[in-house]
Enzyme design. Structure first.
Site, short mmCIF file in Angstrom:
data_model
loop_
_atom_site.label_atom_id
_atom_site.label_comp_id
_atom_site.label_asym_id
_atom_site.label_seq_id
_atom_site.Cartn_x
_atom_site.Cartn_y
_atom_site.Cartn_z
N THR A 43 -10.15 29.49 8.86
CA THR A 43 -9.86 28.58 9.97
C THR A 43 -10.50 29.03 11.27
O THR A 43 -10.85 28.21 12.12
CB THR A 43 -8.32 28.43 10.11
OG1 THR A 43 -7.85 27.77 8.93
CG2 THR A 43 -7.92 27.64 11.32
N THR B 281 -6.67 33.22 6.90
CA THR B 281 -5.38 33.93 6.92
C THR B 281 -4.66 33.91 5.57
O THR B 281 -3.75 34.69 5.36
CB THR B 281 -4.45 33.35 8.00
OG1 THR B 281 -4.18 31.98 7.69
CG2 THR B 281 -5.04 33.48 9.39
N ASP B 282 -5.08 33.00 4.68
CA ASP B 282 -4.30 32.85 3.43
C ASP B 282 -4.33 34.09 2.55
O ASP B 282 -3.32 34.44 1.94
CB ASP B 282 -4.79 31.63 2.65
CG ASP B 282 -4.39 30.32 3.33
OD1 ASP B 282 -3.44 30.35 4.14
OD2 ASP B 282 -5.03 29.29 3.07
N1 ASP Z 1 -7.51 27.85 5.02
C1 ASP Z 1 -7.54 28.94 5.84
C2 ASP Z 1 -8.04 30.15 5.08
O1 ASP Z 1 -9.22 30.26 4.89
C3 ASP Z 1 -6.29 29.24 6.55
C4 ASP Z 1 -6.58 30.09 7.73
O2 ASP Z 1 -7.61 30.68 7.85
O3 ASP Z 1 -5.69 30.22 8.59
O4 ASP Z 1 -7.28 31.00 4.66
#
Ligand code: ASP
Length: 342
Positions: free
Chosen positions: A34, A106-107
């Site tokens: 993200t 973040t995932d």
């Molecule tokens: N979809 C995202 C990721 O690549 C979520 C994020 O980065 O917060 O994990």
């Protein structure tokens, strides 16, 4: 612009003075997520993420390398191997590099950061950053997180503290941090242990260090010839489970299986039976808990019978340690020692 304090010294050579003037160099390795995301659905390049934060010029000279441009749900152990080798390579090959920042979704940030924590063998800071809001969002948190991450990576205070995760002005250890909220920017927390430090506008403050083994003193490493990590699935227990998911996982010839059990690592009766059957056939089972805080106690483990306790590591991080330990070909008692110390 870096602030240079010139100390007058009769013995300082011109070379030493120019070294004092040189701003820290930090390598940013972009992987996607993200923090790179745009409202249009596109992804910024690593260079664009950095260009969007002019304040970085006041902290360090930034070099950028693009590793991938993927959401972190698409990260795999093969990516972890490659990324860890890249970070080790860049640090070993460039003694003047102050530190490394990895931008990441973040995932699965917790897994990547913990993998690096166990396999990057240096004391210079490696900092993982991401964001909860994409780069087009109102109050996007990516730029502030990147700036904070670079400040930590450029700081001598961050040496020897293991791989760090910096979001929302907090510095967490890769070992303890977990994503705790699906939406909020303060999602990364180190549950019962707390953050290692904070990034304030005037300075970086560390308040604690880690007592477990990591980076230079990690007992885990990536063997040079290793192309693929072992197969270690995760199976969750739940009320009324018949244990069939565990039995099915065992059919896939795993080197071990991580079970996410109930509080304290307790499992239901049919899951317990399935664990007994699988471990008797020589597949180690690593017990974790679905409860976010507190350890799975030692009495749950029985290494002689191939049952290991992951302590306070959640299932997904227990798997990371297991992948590296089993790549070394360890038995259950050594696996238990590694869980107790890392
Ligand atoms: N979809 C995202 C990721 O690549 C979520 C994020 O980065 O917060 O994990």
């Amino acid at each position: 612009m870096s602030v240079v304090v010139l100390v007058s010294s009769a013995v300082a050579s011109p070379a030493a003075l120019s070294a004092q003037r040189a701003p820290a160099r930090v390598l940013v390795i972009a992987t996607g997520g993200t923090i790179a995301g745009q409202a249009t659905g596109g992804q910024l390049t690593g260079a664009q993420i950095v260009e969007a934060v002019p304040a970085l010029d006041d902290v360090a000279t930034i070099e950028v390398e693009e590793f991938s441009r993927i959401g972190s749900s698409a990260m795999t152990p093969a990516h972890w191997l490659e990324l860890s080798r890249l970070v080790n390579d860049r640090l070993e090959g460039d003694a003047g590099l102050a530190g490394v920042v990895v931008t990441h979704g973040t995932d699965t940030m917790e897994e990547t950061a913990y993998f690096l924590h166990l396999t990057v063998h240096g004391t210079r800071p490696v900092v993982v950053v991401g964001s909860m809001r994409n780069s087009s969002a109102v109050s996007a948190d990516g730029p502030a997180n990147l700036l904070a991450g670079v400040r930590v990576a450029a700081s001598s205070q961050a040496h020897g503290k293991g791989v760090l995760v910096v979001l929302n002005d907090q510095i967490h250890s890769a070992r303890d941090v977990q994503k705790m909220d699906n939406n909020r920017v303060d999602t990364f927390r180190s549950t019962e242990w707390g953050a290692l430090g904070i990034v304030d506008t005037d300075r970086i403050v560390f308040r604690r260090t880690l007592a477990t083994r990591h980076t230079v003193i990690s007992d885990l490493h990536i063997p040079p010839a290793l192309l693929e990590l072992p197969h270690v699935p995760i199976v969750a227990d739940y009320a009324g489970s018949d244990g069939s998911a565990l039995r099915a996982a065992a059919e896939g010839r795993p080197e071990a299986i991580v079970v996410q059990a109930f509080g304290g690592g307790r499992a239901g009766p049919r899951m317990r039976q399935a664990i007994a059957d699988v471990t008797r056939r020589g597949v180690p089972v690593i017990m974790t808990s679905r409860v976010p805080e507190g350890r799975v106690l030692a009495d749950v483990a029985n290494p002689e019978e191939n049952i290991v306790s992951a302590g306070d590591l959640p299932a997904h991080k227990a798997r990371v340690l297991a992948l590296l330990a089993l790549a070394k070909g360890v038995e259950a008692d050594e696996l238990q020692r590694l869980f107790d110390t890392h």
